[in-house]
Write an enzyme that holds these catalytic residues in place. Structure first.
Site, PDB file in Angstrom:
ATOM      1  N   GLU A 166      22.804  52.598 -20.306  1.00 50.17           N
ATOM      2  CA  GLU A 166      22.162  51.319 -19.991  1.00 50.17           C
ATOM      3  C   GLU A 166      20.675  51.356 -20.320  1.00 50.17           C
ATOM      4  O   GLU A 166      20.077  50.333 -20.660  1.00 50.17           O
ATOM      5  CB  GLU A 166      22.364  50.981 -18.509  1.00 50.17           C
ATOM      6  N   GLU A 167      20.075  52.540 -20.231  1.00 48.97           N
ATOM      7  CA  GLU A 167      18.627  52.653 -20.336  1.00 48.97           C
ATOM      8  C   GLU A 167      18.088  52.586 -21.761  1.00 48.97           C
ATOM      9  O   GLU A 167      16.873  52.473 -21.949  1.00 48.97           O
ATOM     10  CB  GLU A 167      18.152  53.979 -19.699  1.00 48.97           C
ATOM     11  N   ASP A 212      23.748  56.673 -16.769  1.00 49.54           N
ATOM     12  CA  ASP A 212      22.806  57.488 -17.536  1.00 49.54           C
ATOM     13  C   ASP A 212      21.495  57.669 -16.772  1.00 49.54           C
ATOM     14  O   ASP A 212      21.154  56.915 -15.871  1.00 49.54           O
ATOM     15  CB  ASP A 212      22.540  56.868 -18.913  1.00 49.54           C
TER      16      ASP A 212
END
Length: 387
Positions: A138-139, A80
């Site tokens: 993930e962010e 991402d």
């Protein structure tokens, strides 16, 4: 087999760069990575590799079985991007306004795809099974790891390895650490409900800005006066909003911030003390203060044996003088969830470019040669774990 793998990876380096730059030009935000996920699926499908889409959301998992029985090794990359405008003057600049890969996830993905291809080409002579986890989101908490795990991405996995390309350390270097290497990442939102009024008559109000300022000061004393100096913690207020006309005393103020810790005990302490400070400040000012405290990713805690194992692998690849123990990083990473389920380790691969900028910066970039280093270490770790 390792030498053959390295030769294939070296020959595939230019393809890694092509993939990385394509992804860099077409970034997608967390939980919205449909086209990126499809790109990954198509890559594996074209190679005839078993692949599963929509794992825990937009996640993708590919599996390559060796020709001989053995252990199951998982390797993970995230894909991402971030809501940041790309300000680099490069041919592969992001084509999506306000979105860019500012943390190296495009490089992680390119690295893992070419590594998977090389392992697939050698699979008949390999032992065990290789699981390639391409993780979305993930962010942005709650992240993609936990949902992918719930959807079975770690089923049958004996060990997991992962790396982060790191623009702050020299290309060719590797940083490792047994135990906590990245912090738990929590956030809080506070709303001060005062009583607004005319700026000329403060005695008739409960000034939300003054109360909010007291909160900021009081909160900053938690780490210095409540946390054991031997331990580590960070509390940062990142947003303080109380917008009004110049002659109006604020009725409300909103604060947002983050907390970083390494141990469950300090994490609990920080949450308890923040709430206590909020309650005390509200009592002192005879007002209402509401807090929402959200726990994000837990700390990334590397397993001792697996970390020592990857350290040795890295020394064989880049030389012992370039493999160093790193201090813990206060950044968060949902790779933590994988390590709560199976043994493994997460390390940093140096990727400093000629002009380095921090991760999450509008001009972030990295030395693409680091992808080849990362691929060799992950690949060697996967193959030699069968021995």
């Amino acid at each position: 087999m390792k030498n053959q793998l390295f030769e294939k990876l070296t020959n595939a380096y230019e393809d890694m760069v092509v993939i990385r730059r394509h992804l860099h030009m077409h970034p997608e935000l967390s939980f919205k990575e449909e086209k990126t996920a499809q790109y990954i699926v198509d890559f594996y499908t074209d190679l005839g590799i078993e692949v599963q889409a929509n794992v825990g959301g937009n996640g993708v998992v590919a599996r390559v079985k060796g020709g001989k029985p053995g252990k199951t090794v998982a390797l993970r990359a995230d894909f991402d991007a971030l809501p940041i405008q790309d300000e680099k003057d490069v041919p592969y600049q992001s084509t999506v306004p306000g979105v860019m890969h500012a943390c190296g996830h495009d490089g992680h993905t390119a690295t893992l795809l070419q590594l998977a291809k090389a392992i697939h080409e050698l699979h008949e002579n390999l032992a065990g099974e290789y699981v390639f986890i391409h993780q979305h989101a993930e962010e942005l908490a709650p992240g993609g790891a936990i949902s992918m795990i719930e959807d079975g991405c770690l089923d049958g996995v004996d060990v997991i390895f992962g790396t982060h390309l790191w623009s702050q350390t020299d290309a060719g270097t590797v940083e490792y650490l047994a135990g906590p290497i990245m912090a738990a990442s929590d956030m809080f939102e506070i709303k001060v409900q005062g009583a607004g009024g005319h700026g000329a008559n403060p005695h008739q109000t409960k000034d939300a800005i003054v109360i909010g300022a007291q909160l900021v000061t009081n909160l900053q004393q938690i780490v210095s006066r409540r946390v054991d100096p031997i331990e580590s913690a960070v509390l940062s207020v990142g947003s303080f909003v109380a917008e009004n006309a110049f002659n109006v005393i604020a009725d409300t103020a909103k604060l947002r911030g983050t907390v970083r810790t390494f141990t469950p005990e300090i994490r609990d302490l920080m949450e308890t003390e923040i709430k206590r400070v909020v309650e005390g400040t509200a009592l002192t000012n005879n007002c209402t203060i509401d807090i929402v405290y959200r726990r994000g990713y837990p700390a990334v805690v590397n397993h001792k044996d697996e970390t020592a194992y990857v350290k040795k692998i890295a020394e064989d690849v880049v030389g012992s003088e370039l493999v160093v123990e790193t201090p813990p990083h206060m950044g968060g990473e949902d790779f933590a969830y994988y390590l709560e389920k199976v043994p493994g380790t997460f390390f940093f691969t140096g990727a400093k470019p000629d002009v380095p900028y921090p991760h999450h910066h509008p001009k972030f970039d990295f030395d693409e040669n680091a992808m080849l280093t990362a691929a060799k270490i992950l690949g060697a770790a996967a193959l030699e774990y069968q021995e």
